[in-house]
Design a protein around this motif. Structure first.
Motif, mmCIF file in Angstrom:
data_model
loop_
_atom_site.group_PDB
_atom_site.id
_atom_site.type_symbol
_atom_site.label_atom_id
_atom_site.label_comp_id
_atom_site.label_asym_id
_atom_site.label_seq_id
_atom_site.Cartn_x
_atom_site.Cartn_y
_atom_site.Cartn_z
ATOM 1 N N LEU A 151 0.852 -1.172 0.000
ATOM 2 C CA LEU A 151 0.000 0.000 0.000
ATOM 3 C C LEU A 151 0.896 1.232 0.000
ATOM 4 O O LEU A 151 2.038 1.172 0.460
ATOM 5 C CB LEU A 151 -0.916 0.034 1.226
ATOM 6 N N ARG A 152 0.349 2.330 -0.517
ATOM 7 C CA ARG A 152 1.120 3.580 -0.567
ATOM 8 C C ARG A 152 0.361 4.665 0.179
ATOM 9 O O ARG A 152 -0.812 4.909 -0.094
ATOM 10 C CB ARG A 152 1.339 4.007 -2.021
ATOM 11 N N LEU A 153 1.042 5.301 1.118
ATOM 12 C CA LEU A 153 0.459 6.414 1.855
ATOM 13 C C LEU A 153 1.100 7.702 1.371
ATOM 14 O O LEU A 153 2.318 7.895 1.522
ATOM 15 C CB LEU A 153 0.688 6.255 3.359
ATOM 16 N N HIS A 154 0.296 8.567 0.772
ATOM 17 C CA HIS A 154 0.799 9.893 0.403
ATOM 18 C C HIS A 154 0.728 10.763 1.652
ATOM 19 O O HIS A 154 -0.354 11.099 2.131
ATOM 20 C CB HIS A 154 -0.035 10.502 -0.721
ATOM 21 N N VAL A 155 1.884 11.102 2.205
ATOM 22 C CA VAL A 155 1.961 11.781 3.499
ATOM 23 C C VAL A 155 1.731 13.282 3.338
ATOM 24 O O VAL A 155 2.396 13.949 2.550
ATOM 25 C CB VAL A 155 3.328 11.536 4.167
ATOM 26 N N ASP A 156 0.768 13.800 4.084
ATOM 27 C CA ASP A 156 0.522 15.236 4.130
ATOM 28 C C ASP A 156 1.222 15.880 5.317
ATOM 29 O O ASP A 156 1.634 17.036 5.261
ATOM 30 C CB ASP A 156 -0.982 15.523 4.223
ATOM 31 N N ASN A 157 1.333 15.125 6.408
ATOM 32 C CA ASN A 157 1.929 15.672 7.623
ATOM 33 C C ASN A 157 2.491 14.536 8.466
ATOM 34 O O ASN A 157 1.992 13.410 8.429
ATOM 35 C CB ASN A 157 0.878 16.433 8.436
ATOM 36 N N ALA A 158 3.552 14.849 9.207
ATOM 37 C CA ALA A 158 4.173 13.862 10.091
ATOM 38 C C ALA A 158 4.409 14.500 11.448
ATOM 39 O O ALA A 158 4.696 15.700 11.547
ATOM 40 C CB ALA A 158 5.493 13.373 9.513
ATOM 41 N N VAL A 159 4.275 13.699 12.490
ATOM 42 C CA VAL A 159 4.530 14.155 13.857
ATOM 43 C C VAL A 159 5.470 13.160 14.519
ATOM 44 O O VAL A 159 5.302 11.945 14.372
ATOM 45 C CB VAL A 159 3.219 14.261 14.681
ATOM 46 N N ILE A 160 6.465 13.668 15.221
ATOM 47 C CA ILE A 160 7.378 12.826 15.977
ATOM 48 C C ILE A 160 7.390 13.296 17.428
ATOM 49 O O ILE A 160 7.441 14.500 17.699
ATOM 50 C CB ILE A 160 8.806 12.841 15.381
ATOM 51 N N ALA A 161 7.297 12.344 18.343
ATOM 52 C CA ALA A 161 7.316 12.654 19.774
ATOM 53 C C ALA A 161 8.375 11.807 20.452
ATOM 54 O O ALA A 161 8.474 10.602 20.204
ATOM 55 C CB ALA A 161 5.945 12.383 20.400
ATOM 56 N N SER A 162 9.179 12.445 21.289
ATOM 57 C CA SER A 162 10.239 11.749 22.017
ATOM 58 C C SER A 162 10.449 12.440 23.355
ATOM 59 O O SER A 162 9.691 13.337 23.731
ATOM 60 C CB SER A 162 11.542 11.745 21.203
ATOM 61 N N ALA A 163 11.496 12.035 24.050
ATOM 62 C CA ALA A 163 11.773 12.626 25.361
ATOM 63 C C ALA A 163 12.094 14.114 25.267
ATOM 64 O O ALA A 163 11.999 14.841 26.256
ATOM 65 C CB ALA A 163 12.935 11.887 26.021
ATOM 66 N N THR A 164 12.477 14.588 24.079
ATOM 67 C CA THR A 164 12.817 16.001 23.918
ATOM 68 C C THR A 164 11.622 16.853 23.521
ATOM 69 O O THR A 164 11.756 18.054 23.347
ATOM 70 C CB THR A 164 13.931 16.170 22.870
ATOM 71 N N GLY A 165 10.451 16.238 23.346
ATOM 72 C CA GLY A 165 9.262 16.984 22.965
ATOM 73 C C GLY A 165 8.634 16.427 21.699
ATOM 74 O O GLY A 165 9.038 15.380 21.188
ATOM 75 N N ALA A 166 7.647 17.128 21.186
ATOM 76 C CA ALA A 166 6.938 16.720 19.978
ATOM 77 C C ALA A 166 7.075 17.799 18.912
ATOM 78 O O ALA A 166 7.198 18.992 19.225
ATOM 79 C CB ALA A 166 5.467 16.456 20.281
ATOM 80 N N ALA A 167 7.068 17.373 17.650
ATOM 81 C CA ALA A 167 7.207 18.323 16.552
ATOM 82 C C ALA A 167 6.423 17.833 15.352
ATOM 83 O O ALA A 167 6.293 16.623 15.129
ATOM 84 C CB ALA A 167 8.680 18.516 16.184
ATOM 85 N N SER A 168 5.906 18.769 14.576
ATOM 86 C CA SER A 168 5.175 18.465 13.348
ATOM 87 C C SER A 168 6.042 18.824 12.153
ATOM 88 O O SER A 168 6.733 19.852 12.160
ATOM 89 C CB SER A 168 3.866 19.257 13.317
ATOM 90 N N VAL A 169 6.016 17.978 11.138
ATOM 91 C CA VAL A 169 6.825 18.186 9.929
ATOM 92 C C VAL A 169 5.912 18.098 8.711
ATOM 93 O O VAL A 169 5.166 17.117 8.566
ATOM 94 C CB VAL A 169 7.945 17.133 9.826
ATOM 95 N N ASP A 170 5.950 19.111 7.846
ATOM 96 C CA ASP A 170 5.091 19.075 6.665
ATOM 97 C C ASP A 170 5.713 18.211 5.580
ATOM 98 O O ASP A 170 6.896 17.838 5.643
ATOM 99 C CB ASP A 170 4.822 20.492 6.145
ATOM 100 N N ALA A 171 4.931 17.885 4.577
ATOM 101 C CA ALA A 171 5.357 16.960 3.527
ATOM 102 C C ALA A 171 6.557 17.493 2.752
ATOM 103 O O ALA A 171 7.458 16.730 2.383
ATOM 104 C CB ALA A 171 4.193 16.686 2.578
ATOM 105 N N HIS A 172 6.588 18.802 2.497
ATOM 106 C CA HIS A 172 7.706 19.368 1.733
ATOM 107 C C HIS A 172 9.017 19.209 2.482
ATOM 108 O O HIS A 172 10.042 18.811 1.902
ATOM 109 C CB HIS A 172 7.435 20.849 1.452
ATOM 110 N N THR A 173 9.010 19.503 3.772
ATOM 111 C CA THR A 173 10.224 19.360 4.580
ATOM 112 C C THR A 173 10.644 17.904 4.667
ATOM 113 O O THR A 173 11.832 17.574 4.580
ATOM 114 C CB THR A 173 9.993 19.935 5.987
#
Length: 257
Positions: free
Chosen positions: A143-165
């Motif tokens: 299957l293929r997921l076209h990603v619009d947005n990504a979020v990563i959470a860790s001990a240093t906090g959470a951050a959102s990353v857009d598809a272009h980045t």
């Protein structure tokens, strides 16, 4: 020791010097290469177990069972259907808490035409070797997921990353070797680990020190005490580009200790 800035781009050591660390988009790209499983969620369908993920720019290709309930609706909608992929990046050695970060990729999921699946699996293998790609066409599909947005959470906090980045980032060059390096360091070089603890703050030298993560900018350790877990990052003097650089950087840290 370095303290990671919540932006995920820089860190400052105890002297206040700025030290580079992987940006959030690079951390996501790297984690997707390392994960062993994930969960794909789609409204109206049961969650699908994902065996592996290959993130190319902002397209995530996944190996899922043929009987995954999401497969049929994903193939019926030309524009795909809204979906979210959840992944956990875990340390390669056994720790009290192995999860290093959680990642959510949201976008629209599409089926891959059956006639192209095997060819695409072979192409992915050239960049991301994984034995589970051999299951495509044999009880599993892509299957293929076209990603619009990504979020990563860790001990240093959470951050959102857009598809272009996300598209402009590459995985860490040592993603494929990190597990072997850390396992080898843990099992066969406790003397080096003990030496490196001399670079830790005094209050973190008495816990059980375990290798947690490795990238081109530095190495991170987990300090396990009876009441808490603390992470300590040691930065290299310069970013590593090859295995030889990495070995030299680790020995330089030991020499500093």
């Amino acid at each position: 020791m370095t303290a990671i800035d919540r932006s995920g781009y820089i860190a400052r050591d105890t002297a206040g010097s700025v030290r580079p660390v992987p940006c959030d988009a690079e951390r996501i790209q790297t984690a997707c290469r390392r994960v062993h499983e994930g969960t794909l969620s789609v409204d109206g369908c049961g969650p699908a177990a994902v065996a592996m993920v290959h993130l190319f720019e902002s397209e995530a290709f996944m190996v899922v069972p043929d009987d995954a309930s999401v497969r049929e609706p994903a193939g019926q909608e030309l524009d795909g259907i809204p979906a979210m992929l959840e992944l956990a990046d875990c340390a390669p050695i056994s720790l009290r808490e192995r999860v290093r970060s959680l990642i959510w990729l949201s976008g629209r999921v599409h089926s891959v035409p059956a006639a192209l699946e095997r060819e695409l699996a072979v192409e992915i293998t050239g960049d991301h070797p994984d034995a589970r790609l051999l299951d495509v066409g044999h009880g599993h599909c892509l299957l293929r997921l076209h990603v619009d947005n990504a979020v990563i959470a860790s001990a240093t906090g959470a951050a959102s990353v857009d598809a272009h980045t996300l598209s402009g980032a590459e995985p860490d060059p040592f993603w494929e070797y990190e597990g072997q390096w850390l396992s080898h360091l843990e099992a066969d070089h406790r003397d080096l680990v003990d030496r490196l603890t001399l670079l830790f703050p005094d209050h973190l030298r008495d816990g059980r020190v375990r290798p947690l993560g490795l990238d081109r900018f530095g190495i991170t350790f987990r300090v396990e005490t009876p009441t808490a877990d603390n992470d300590v990052r040691l930065s290299f003097d310069r970013p590593c580009t090859g295995v030889g650089d990495l070995s030299a950087a680790l020995h330089d840290l030991v020499a500093h200790a």
